[in-house]
Design a protein around this motif. Structure first.
Motif, PDB file in Angstrom:
ATOM      1  N   TRP A 161      -9.624   2.671  -8.413  1.00 58.32           N
ATOM      2  CA  TRP A 161      -9.550   4.095  -8.742  1.00 58.32           C
ATOM      3  C   TRP A 161      -8.125   4.599  -8.851  1.00 58.32           C
ATOM      4  O   TRP A 161      -7.874   5.705  -9.297  1.00 58.32           O
ATOM      5  N   CYS A 162      -7.144   3.794  -8.443  1.00 56.47           N
ATOM      6  CA  CYS A 162      -5.759   4.277  -8.393  1.00 56.47           C
ATOM      7  C   CYS A 162      -5.050   4.038  -9.719  1.00 56.47           C
ATOM      8  O   CYS A 162      -5.490   3.252 -10.553  1.00 56.47           O
ATOM      9  N   ASP A 163      -3.919   4.729  -9.879  1.00 53.94           N
ATOM     10  CA  ASP A 163      -3.102   4.466 -11.059  1.00 53.94           C
ATOM     11  C   ASP A 163      -2.097   3.355 -10.726  1.00 53.94           C
ATOM     12  O   ASP A 163      -2.013   2.904  -9.581  1.00 53.94           O
ATOM     13  N   MET A 164      -1.361   2.909 -11.712  1.00 54.25           N
ATOM     14  CA  MET A 164      -0.444   1.786 -11.535  1.00 54.25           C
ATOM     15  C   MET A 164       0.615   2.073 -10.470  1.00 54.25           C
ATOM     16  O   MET A 164       0.950   1.202  -9.669  1.00 54.25           O
ATOM     17  N   GLU A 165       1.150   3.288 -10.448  1.00 51.10           N
ATOM     18  CA  GLU A 165       2.179   3.636  -9.465  1.00 51.10           C
ATOM     19  C   GLU A 165       1.633   3.512  -8.042  1.00 51.10           C
ATOM     20  O   GLU A 165       2.291   2.965  -7.161  1.00 51.10           O
ATOM     21  N   GLN A 166       0.420   4.020  -7.810  1.00 49.29           N
ATOM     22  CA  GLN A 166      -0.197   3.911  -6.482  1.00 49.29           C
ATOM     23  C   GLN A 166      -0.452   2.447  -6.132  1.00 49.29           C
ATOM     24  O   GLN A 166      -0.219   2.025  -4.996  1.00 49.29           O
ATOM     25  N   ALA A 167      -0.945   1.692  -7.081  1.00 52.83           N
ATOM     26  CA  ALA A 167      -1.231   0.279  -6.828  1.00 52.83           C
ATOM     27  C   ALA A 167       0.031  -0.467  -6.411  1.00 52.83           C
ATOM     28  O   ALA A 167       0.011  -1.257  -5.472  1.00 52.83           O
TER      29      ALA A 167
END
Length: 112
Positions: free
Chosen positions: A76-82
């Protein structure tokens, strides 16, 4: 054994922490969200919160015989969060755990 388990608010981390505690191990579980698991002492920690917070956890609650690192951001996260949680967060946990010998054995699960 005294074990740190990250990501105990998740299914895998919570299940593992419960089984380890039931087997008689001393378990300190960490997560961003409050979690109550029988026999597990919970500590609030966000691995994306910075190196100081993660190091303070190990300095305050260690030493540990091992750390099972299961905290992570899922699909569910975006690339930055990942990257911040899954990649940099793992680095923070390992580096902080190794500092001052707070923990020398790690089990790390891969993420998305």
């Amino acid at each position: 054994m005294k074990l740190a388990v990250t990501g105990v608010s998740g299914w895998l981390g919570g299940s593992l922490a419960a089984k380890l505690a039931a087997a008689g191990h001393e378990v300190v579980g960490v997560s961003r969200r409050e979690t109550q698991i029988d026999g597990v002492r919970w500590v609030k920690l966000d691995v994306a919160g910075g190196e100081g917070a993660v190091k303070a956890f190990f300095d305050t609650h260690g030493p540990f015989d091992a750390c099972v690192h299961l905290a992570g951001a899922l699909g569910w996260c975006d690339m930055e969060q990942a990257l911040d949680v899954n990649v940099a967060g793992t680095r923070r946990v390992v580096e902080a755990g190794l500092a001052n010998g707070a923990v020398t054995k790690f089990v790390v699960a891969s993420s998305v």
